[in-house]
Write a protein that holds these residues in place. Structure first.
Motif, mmCIF file in Angstrom:
data_model
loop_
_atom_site.group_PDB
_atom_site.id
_atom_site.type_symbol
_atom_site.label_atom_id
_atom_site.label_comp_id
_atom_site.label_asym_id
_atom_site.label_seq_id
_atom_site.Cartn_x
_atom_site.Cartn_y
_atom_site.Cartn_z
ATOM 1 N N GLY A 60 0.868 -1.154 0.000
ATOM 2 C CA GLY A 60 0.000 0.000 0.000
ATOM 3 C C GLY A 60 0.911 1.212 0.000
ATOM 4 N N GLU A 61 0.910 1.981 1.096
ATOM 5 C CA GLU A 61 1.890 3.050 1.211
ATOM 6 C C GLU A 61 3.231 2.493 1.669
ATOM 7 O OE1 GLU A 61 0.514 6.370 3.449
ATOM 8 O OE2 GLU A 61 -0.907 6.969 1.897
ATOM 9 N N SER A 62 3.250 1.226 2.046
ATOM 10 C CA SER A 62 4.474 0.521 2.402
ATOM 11 C C SER A 62 4.266 -0.949 2.064
ATOM 12 C CB SER A 62 4.783 0.712 3.898
ATOM 13 O OG SER A 62 3.717 0.206 4.689
ATOM 14 N N PRO A 63 5.331 -1.745 2.037
ATOM 15 C CA PRO A 63 5.173 -3.166 1.721
ATOM 16 C C PRO A 63 4.190 -3.844 2.673
ATOM 17 C CG PRO A 63 7.482 -2.544 1.620
ATOM 18 C CD PRO A 63 6.752 -1.361 2.192
ATOM 19 N N ALA A 64 3.408 -4.777 2.152
ATOM 20 C CA ALA A 64 2.387 -5.468 2.939
ATOM 21 C C ALA A 64 2.576 -6.973 2.815
ATOM 22 C CB ALA A 64 0.991 -5.079 2.454
ATOM 23 N N ASP A 65 2.257 -7.675 3.907
ATOM 24 C CA ASP A 65 2.329 -9.126 3.855
ATOM 25 C C ASP A 65 0.967 -9.707 3.493
ATOM 26 O OD1 ASP A 65 0.740 -9.149 6.171
ATOM 27 O OD2 ASP A 65 2.467 -9.351 7.503
ATOM 28 N N GLU A 66 0.875 -11.019 3.505
ATOM 29 C CA GLU A 66 -0.338 -11.703 3.069
ATOM 30 C C GLU A 66 -1.517 -11.483 4.015
ATOM 31 O OE1 GLU A 66 -0.935 -13.843 0.284
ATOM 32 O OE2 GLU A 66 0.888 -12.878 -0.451
ATOM 33 N N ASN A 67 -1.250 -10.999 5.217
ATOM 34 C CA ASN A 67 -2.307 -10.821 6.211
ATOM 35 C C ASN A 67 -2.676 -9.362 6.436
ATOM 36 O OD1 ASN A 67 -2.897 -13.585 7.136
ATOM 37 N ND2 ASN A 67 -0.733 -13.582 7.711
ATOM 38 N N ILE A 69 -4.302 -5.784 4.740
ATOM 39 C CA ILE A 69 -5.050 -5.118 3.673
ATOM 40 C C ILE A 69 -5.154 -3.636 3.999
ATOM 41 C CG2 ILE A 69 -6.352 -7.198 3.098
ATOM 42 C CD1 ILE A 69 -8.768 -5.973 4.566
ATOM 43 N N GLU A 70 -5.436 -2.842 2.984
ATOM 44 C CA GLU A 70 -5.552 -1.401 3.141
ATOM 45 C C GLU A 70 -7.012 -0.997 3.317
ATOM 46 O OE1 GLU A 70 -3.417 1.213 3.137
ATOM 47 O OE2 GLU A 70 -1.547 0.100 2.874
ATOM 48 N N VAL A 71 -7.239 -0.082 4.257
ATOM 49 C CA VAL A 71 -8.546 0.550 4.402
ATOM 50 C C VAL A 71 -8.573 1.845 3.598
ATOM 51 C CG1 VAL A 71 -10.209 1.541 6.019
ATOM 52 C CG2 VAL A 71 -8.885 -0.491 6.673
ATOM 53 N N GLN A 72 -7.483 2.572 3.641
ATOM 54 C CA GLN A 72 -7.439 3.850 2.938
ATOM 55 C C GLN A 72 -7.608 3.637 1.436
ATOM 56 O OE1 GLN A 72 -4.421 6.769 4.052
ATOM 57 N NE2 GLN A 72 -3.943 7.093 1.903
ATOM 58 N N PRO A 73 -8.492 4.403 0.774
ATOM 59 C CA PRO A 73 -8.608 4.316 -0.680
ATOM 60 C C PRO A 73 -7.259 4.611 -1.337
ATOM 61 C CG PRO A 73 -10.428 5.553 0.244
ATOM 62 C CD PRO A 73 -9.442 5.356 1.368
ATOM 63 N N PRO A 74 -6.951 3.875 -2.417
ATOM 64 C CA PRO A 74 -7.814 2.995 -3.209
ATOM 65 C C PRO A 74 -7.788 1.537 -2.764
ATOM 66 C CG PRO A 74 -5.755 3.311 -4.370
ATOM 67 C CD PRO A 74 -5.646 4.120 -3.090
ATOM 68 N N GLY A 75 -7.819 1.296 -1.462
ATOM 69 C CA GLY A 75 -7.800 -0.061 -0.939
ATOM 70 C C GLY A 75 -9.177 -0.694 -0.872
ATOM 71 N N THR A 76 -9.403 -1.467 0.174
ATOM 72 C CA THR A 76 -10.558 -2.362 0.246
ATOM 73 C C THR A 76 -11.916 -1.687 0.048
ATOM 74 O OG1 THR A 76 -9.275 -3.844 1.662
ATOM 75 C CG2 THR A 76 -11.678 -4.110 1.680
ATOM 76 N N PRO A 77 -12.247 -0.591 0.738
ATOM 77 C CA PRO A 77 -13.573 0.000 0.506
ATOM 78 C C PRO A 77 -13.783 0.473 -0.926
ATOM 79 C CG PRO A 77 -12.610 0.843 2.528
ATOM 80 C CD PRO A 77 -11.520 0.120 1.805
ATOM 81 N N ALA A 78 -12.742 1.018 -1.546
ATOM 82 C CA ALA A 78 -12.870 1.513 -2.923
ATOM 83 C C ALA A 78 -13.079 0.361 -3.893
ATOM 84 C CB ALA A 78 -11.627 2.313 -3.310
ATOM 85 N N VAL A 79 -12.337 -0.730 -3.717
ATOM 86 C CA VAL A 79 -12.513 -1.886 -4.591
ATOM 87 C C VAL A 79 -13.889 -2.507 -4.358
ATOM 88 C CG1 VAL A 79 -11.598 -4.111 -5.301
ATOM 89 C CG2 VAL A 79 -10.027 -2.307 -4.613
ATOM 90 N N GLY A 80 -14.284 -2.620 -3.085
ATOM 91 C CA GLY A 80 -15.597 -3.167 -2.778
ATOM 92 C C GLY A 80 -16.717 -2.348 -3.392
ATOM 93 N N MET A 81 -16.581 -1.020 -3.358
ATOM 94 C CA MET A 81 -17.602 -0.162 -3.950
ATOM 95 C C MET A 81 -17.652 -0.349 -5.469
ATOM 96 S SD MET A 81 -19.939 2.005 -2.898
ATOM 97 C CE MET A 81 -19.465 3.012 -1.467
#
Length: 239
Positions: A60-67, A69-81
């Protein structure tokens, strides 16, 4: 973030109004392909910002592991919408399932305050603060409310109402919203327009009022917010 942008544009395009059936079929097929791909690379039902084509790196704004997820758009809420918009445009049940999975990722990641921080780490969901920076918690609440209008799911409805109640608990006595909640003894305690913080909170509460008009506490919250906008307005020469 071009792939996500393409999915968004497809989701909001008026495919149902295309004059030529073959073109509509092509558009729907492309949209279904995009939904299926994005759904396939989700983790716990949620999303980060970028995934390499070999699926080995996520960040996201930094490396992420498999566990994570991002809340800040364009993360999970934006994709869900975007999935929800795809469903409303095509009635494709797979798009609706993808939207539900994104919503339940957010619900599973709600902390003890019924809100969200910048990210959700499913190895540690016990974060003790709610962030209103960069449309983080606000986008999650917006998405849950929108999906709650489309499906009948008690867990979703309860989580949505808890999130709305959190928005009202976090509202300051002056009617604004802090950068972070609860109080931390620093800048984050103050109402701020930075990064759209207040704007997004007001937008969420207007959406809540439209969705749940029977909840008079939402109307009270909006009146407090309107008062805050009045008292926070700068004097001339930049009113």
């Amino acid at each position: 973030m071009k792939p996500l942008s393409v999915l968004f544009l497809l989701a909001v395009s008026p495919v149902v109004c295309l004059a030529e059936t073959p073109m509509r079929e092509q558009a729907e097929a492309a949209l279904q392909k995009g939904v299926a791909y994005f759904h396939s690379i989700s983790r716990h039902g949620g999303y980060v910002y970028y995934v390499t084509t070999d699926l080995k790196l996520r960040w996201g704004e930094s490396p992420a592991d498999e566990n994570t997820i991002e809340v800040q758009p364009p993360g999970t809420p934006a994709v869900g919408m975007s999935f929800l918009r795809a469903f409303k445009a095509t009635a494709d049940s797979r798009a609706l399932q993808a939207a539900k999975d994104a919503a339940f990722a957010l619900i599973d990641g709600m902390n003890a305050l019924d809100g969200w921080d910048h990210t959700i780490d499913f190895n540690n969901v016990e974060r003790k603060s709610v962030s209103f920076d960069d449309n983080q918690s606000q986008s999650a609440v917006s998405f849950l409310m929108a999906l709650d209008q489309q499906i009948d799911d008690e867990r979703l409805s309860q989580a949505t109402q808890r999130a709305i109640a959190m928005m009202m608990r976090a509202q300051l006595p002056n009617g604004g919203w802090p950068h972070r909640y609860p109080e931390q003894g620093n800048y984050h305690d103050y109402a701020t327009f930075n990064d759209g913080g207040i704007n997004d909170c007001v937008r969420v509460m207007i959406e809540a009022r439209n969705y749940y008009p029977e909840n008079h506490e939402i109307t009270v919250s909006l009146k407090k917010a309107a008062r805050f906008l009045e008292i926070s307005q700068l004097p001339p020469p930049q009113p």
